[in-house]
Design a protein around this motif. Structure first.
Motif, mmCIF file in Angstrom:
data_model
loop_
_atom_site.group_PDB
_atom_site.id
_atom_site.type_symbol
_atom_site.label_atom_id
_atom_site.label_comp_id
_atom_site.label_asym_id
_atom_site.label_seq_id
_atom_site.Cartn_x
_atom_site.Cartn_y
_atom_site.Cartn_z
ATOM 1 N N LEU A 22 -3.048 0.665 -12.132
ATOM 2 C CA LEU A 22 -2.531 -0.647 -12.522
ATOM 3 C C LEU A 22 -3.568 -1.740 -12.276
ATOM 4 O O LEU A 22 -3.665 -2.704 -13.047
ATOM 5 N N ILE A 23 -4.359 -1.590 -11.213
ATOM 6 C CA ILE A 23 -5.439 -2.548 -10.941
ATOM 7 C C ILE A 23 -6.464 -2.501 -12.072
ATOM 8 O O ILE A 23 -6.929 -3.541 -12.554
ATOM 9 N N ASN A 51 -0.312 4.898 -10.996
ATOM 10 C CA ASN A 51 -0.389 4.550 -9.578
ATOM 11 C C ASN A 51 -0.992 3.151 -9.413
ATOM 12 O O ASN A 51 -1.412 2.515 -10.387
ATOM 13 N N ALA A 52 -1.066 2.699 -8.180
ATOM 14 C CA ALA A 52 -1.542 1.338 -7.903
ATOM 15 C C ALA A 52 -2.976 1.129 -8.381
ATOM 16 O O ALA A 52 -3.306 0.075 -8.948
#
Length: 203
Positions: free
Chosen positions: A182-183, A178-179
């Protein structure tokens, strides 16, 4: 009389012997050669700890770093052969590493993925079996290593902005990050890039 003799002796020690000892110690320290193996191991331990942290935080099966290097020269000229190798790697228990497979690989064999990495700074492949997702010539390598999903981020030198390598995580089961995940990957990759840049410049 005794006090005067003591004062003279202390003055002699302070002005003559003291500086001589200091210079001797400085010379011995300066002449002591730096052990390159020990220095490299110190950096390696730091980087491997970072990789293990990334792998655990993102529950990946592998986490690795490739670095670009000069692999020698072409036979009929002085032009160097650009290559890359897996230089650091951690794997989950029971998962085979890929370091021995991806060693001294010519960049020309992975030109599509390297070009994409330099242009867009990452390659996210959540499912190698999905024909819609671009794999940039990495599918065969994924198949050979049993990888179903992989997420790779370029490592760039903060001073020159040149790509010095890549950091990636592999999953043996199809996995979509998910976002927020990825961060985490990108932020930790920047930290690793800093370590690697220092590692390359260290003498």
């Amino acid at each position: 009389m005794f006090e005067m003799a003591s004062a003279v002796l202390i003055a002699v020690i302070t002005t003559l012997i003291g500086p001589v000892i200091v210079e001797y110690v400085k010379t011995k320290l300066a002449s002591k050669p730096i052990d390159p193996i020990k220095k490299e191991l110190e950096y390696s331990c730091i980087i491997n700890d970072e990789l293990e942290s990334i792998r655990e935080d993102l529950d990946a099966d592998r986490c690795w770093i490739t670095m670009f290097h000069n692999g020698g020269h072409y036979l009929h000229g002085n032009k160097s052969v650009q290559k890359f190798s897996v230089m650091f790697e951690t794997s989950a228990p029971g998962v085979a590493g890929v370091g021995m497979i991806f060693n001294n690989i010519p960049v020309s064999l992975f030109s599509k993925s390297v070009d994409e990495m330099i242009k867009n700074k990452h390659i996210y492949i959540s499912d190698y079996s999905d024909a819609i997702i671009a794999t940039y010539g990495l599918k065969e390598a994924a198949t050979a290593t049993g990888t179903k999903s992989s997420y790779t981020v370029g490592l760039f030198d903060i001073i020159s902005d040149q790509c010095i390598g890549t950091i990636g995580i592999d999953y043996l089961d199809k996995t979509k990050l998910n976002a927020a995940q990825l961060i985490i990957l990108n932020e930790k990759s920047q930290r690793v890039a800093g370590f690697l840049a220092n590692f390359i410049r260290a003498k």
